[in-house]
Design an enzyme around this catalytic site. Sequence first.
Site, PDB file in Angstrom:
ATOM      1  N   ARG A  51     -11.584  13.277   1.145  1.00 11.41           N
ATOM      2  CA  ARG A  51     -12.584  12.445   1.829  1.00 11.41           C
ATOM      3  C   ARG A  51     -13.860  12.302   1.009  1.00 11.41           C
ATOM      4  O   ARG A  51     -14.567  11.314   1.123  1.00 11.41           O
ATOM      5  CB  ARG A  51     -12.913  13.031   3.197  1.00 11.41           C
ATOM      6  CG  ARG A  51     -11.732  13.065   4.154  1.00 11.41           C
ATOM      7  CD  ARG A  51     -11.180  11.685   4.452  1.00 11.41           C
ATOM      8  NE  ARG A  51     -10.006  11.760   5.336  1.00 11.41           N
ATOM      9  CZ  ARG A  51      -9.244  10.705   5.625  1.00 11.41           C
ATOM     10  NH1 ARG A  51      -9.498   9.505   5.109  1.00 11.41           N
ATOM     11  NH2 ARG A  51      -8.204  10.847   6.417  1.00 11.41           N
ATOM     12  N   TYR A  68      -1.334  12.998   6.316  1.00 11.20           N
ATOM     13  CA  TYR A  68      -0.925  11.983   7.288  1.00 11.20           C
ATOM     14  C   TYR A  68       0.575  12.113   7.537  1.00 11.20           C
ATOM     15  O   TYR A  68       1.350  12.337   6.593  1.00 11.20           O
ATOM     16  CB  TYR A  68      -1.187  10.568   6.755  1.00 11.20           C
ATOM     17  CG  TYR A  68      -2.616  10.071   6.787  1.00 11.20           C
ATOM     18  CD1 TYR A  68      -3.622  10.727   7.494  1.00 11.20           C
ATOM     19  CD2 TYR A  68      -2.943   8.898   6.113  1.00 11.20           C
ATOM     20  CE1 TYR A  68      -4.921  10.223   7.508  1.00 11.20           C
ATOM     21  CE2 TYR A  68      -4.233   8.387   6.123  1.00 11.20           C
ATOM     22  CZ  TYR A  68      -5.222   9.049   6.820  1.00 11.20           C
ATOM     23  OH  TYR A  68      -6.488   8.547   6.828  1.00 11.20           O
ATOM     24  N   ARG A  79       1.522   6.780  -6.735  1.00 11.54           N
ATOM     25  CA  ARG A  79       0.365   7.650  -7.009  1.00 11.54           C
ATOM     26  C   ARG A  79       0.758   9.111  -6.863  1.00 11.54           C
ATOM     27  O   ARG A  79       0.437   9.945  -7.720  1.00 11.54           O
ATOM     28  CB  ARG A  79      -0.797   7.311  -6.062  1.00 11.54           C
ATOM     29  CG  ARG A  79      -1.961   8.287  -6.205  1.00 11.54           C
ATOM     30  CD  ARG A  79      -3.204   7.843  -5.464  1.00 11.54           C
ATOM     31  NE  ARG A  79      -3.000   7.549  -4.046  1.00 11.54           N
ATOM     32  CZ  ARG A  79      -3.972   7.146  -3.217  1.00 11.54           C
ATOM     33  NH1 ARG A  79      -5.203   6.964  -3.671  1.00 11.54           N
ATOM     34  NH2 ARG A  79      -3.716   6.913  -1.952  1.00 11.54           N
ATOM     35  N   GLU A 110     -14.160  -1.101   5.864  1.00  7.95           N
ATOM     36  CA  GLU A 110     -14.106   0.210   5.200  1.00  7.95           C
ATOM     37  C   GLU A 110     -15.409   0.352   4.420  1.00  7.95           C
ATOM     38  O   GLU A 110     -15.889  -0.618   3.833  1.00  7.95           O
ATOM     39  CB  GLU A 110     -12.892   0.263   4.267  1.00  7.95           C
ATOM     40  CG  GLU A 110     -12.758   1.582   3.521  1.00  7.95           C
ATOM     41  CD  GLU A 110     -11.452   1.675   2.731  1.00  7.95           C
ATOM     42  OE1 GLU A 110     -10.369   1.413   3.307  1.00  7.95           O
ATOM     43  OE2 GLU A 110     -11.520   2.002   1.532  1.00  7.95           O
ATOM     44  N   TYR A 139       0.842  -1.208   0.000  1.00  8.01           N
ATOM     45  CA  TYR A 139       0.000   0.000   0.000  1.00  8.01           C
ATOM     46  C   TYR A 139       0.877   1.258   0.000  1.00  8.01           C
ATOM     47  O   TYR A 139       0.570   2.252  -0.657  1.00  8.01           O
ATOM     48  CB  TYR A 139      -0.955   0.005   1.196  1.00  8.01           C
ATOM     49  CG  TYR A 139      -1.752   1.286   1.301  1.00  8.01           C
ATOM     50  CD1 TYR A 139      -2.600   1.693   0.267  1.00  8.01           C
ATOM     51  CD2 TYR A 139      -1.657   2.108   2.424  1.00  8.01           C
ATOM     52  CE1 TYR A 139      -3.319   2.877   0.342  1.00  8.01           C
ATOM     53  CE2 TYR A 139      -2.388   3.284   2.527  1.00  8.01           C
ATOM     54  CZ  TYR A 139      -3.208   3.667   1.481  1.00  8.01           C
ATOM     55  OH  TYR A 139      -3.924   4.840   1.565  1.00  8.01           O
TER      56      TYR A 139
HETATM   57  C1  3EB Z   1      -7.989   6.002   5.362  1.00  5.44           C
HETATM   58  O1  3EB Z   1      -8.888   6.798   5.680  1.00  5.44           O
HETATM   59  C2  3EB Z   1      -8.409   4.600   5.098  1.00  5.44           C
HETATM   60  O2  3EB Z   1      -5.383   5.350  -0.413  1.00  5.44           O
HETATM   61  O3  3EB Z   1      -6.939   5.893  -1.842  1.00  5.44           O
HETATM   62  C3  3EB Z   1      -9.505   5.147   2.339  1.00  5.44           C
HETATM   63  C4  3EB Z   1      -9.823   5.726   1.101  1.00  5.44           C
HETATM   64  C5  3EB Z   1      -8.223   4.680   2.558  1.00  5.44           C
HETATM   65  C6  3EB Z   1      -8.861   5.845   0.106  1.00  5.44           C
HETATM   66  C7  3EB Z   1      -6.566   5.542  -0.714  1.00  5.44           C
HETATM   67  C8  3EB Z   1      -7.272   4.799   1.552  1.00  5.44           C
HETATM   68  C9  3EB Z   1      -7.584   5.374   0.333  1.00  5.44           C
HETATM   69  O4  3EB Z   1      -6.794   6.320   5.300  1.00  5.44           O
HETATM   70  C10 3EB Z   1      -7.852   4.035   3.847  1.00  5.44           C
END
Ligand code: 3EB
Length: 328
Positions: free
Chosen positions: A211, A198, A145, A317, A138
């Site tokens: 989001r 993050y 990306r 999820e 990941y």
């Molecule tokens: C998160 O909130 C959970 O890497 O495209 C959610 C939606 C998550 C998209 C992405 C990852 C992705 O981090 C994981």
Amino acid sequence: MPQALLDKVLGTIRYGAATIPPAPGHPSPLVDVRAAPLLHPGGLCEIWLADAATEPGRAGPLHFRCSETLLFGCVELDEAQEQRAGRRASRGTPLQQAVTEAYDALLGVADERGYPHLLRLWNYFPAINAQSHGLERYRQFNVARQQVLLAHGRSATTGAPAACALGTAAGPVTIYFLAARDPARQIENPRQVSAYHYPPEYGPRSPAFSRATLARIGAQQWLFVSGTASIIGHRTAHAGDVAQQTEETLDNIEAVLAQANAAAAPGGFAIDRLALKVYLRDAADLDVVRARVERRARALQPLYLHADICRHDLLVEIEATASVASAS
Ligand code: 3EB
């Protein structure tokens, strides 16, 4: 489906045992995606329809269809083939090479054809939590990306599309997406640090997604809520407790809906009027999760899919899509 509707198909995603009967006289193959397996019996197809006839196209590995306002496309790439093709080491691991090739193709078509505004990307690839080449897959994906977005002159922070990234048991890297001629609005969740901010403990490059995105398409406002999990701030909440993770995830989706309703006119997005896809790491959690989800959000039958989530301590999820009539 009658021909008049088939002509308007942008893309089709098949789940479970569903098959599309071959349509006599259809001008080209339907874009056909098979991603994570269904956890309940039967099958169904998700079909994206435009309000007028669509046109097919191909660019390298990308198959797409477009309408006046929208572009839908899908790429499937085999990592082993990327490796055999002996691409430049500068493009990274085999997964990163595949992701770079897929995004190069889709960003190229989005820009050339005039649909530069990415609304939603769905990313699926095998063994998402496995380590290889010294980095979890990941995290490899996030490096590629971010690099490919920047290489195409795009932001990897604000302005990123809504997305999800899930692990499959096997099969190709599968990426499909919707892009639009007109800009969308990005929505963040005040309960969560934006994923693109993050801290480095989650990997060398942050995940480039918003989001949610909110887009006016014709007479409708569409809301695409990214994959949403039990994360508060940037930390996983309720490790090991799938019931509590489900509730926290639904709380997060409600927080995103509140932000969308504040941004949209006239608003009206509600948790019991969403099309949901629920991804479970462990098939044995289906009954517990289903009971919690359908107590709070059950207008449309949610889809329950088997997939690995991108952090090893996340068990569930949920992603959501909704539309409301827009104020004119
Ligand atoms: C998160 O909130 C959970 O890497 O495209 C959610 C939606 C998550 C998209 C992405 C990852 C992705 O981090 C994981």
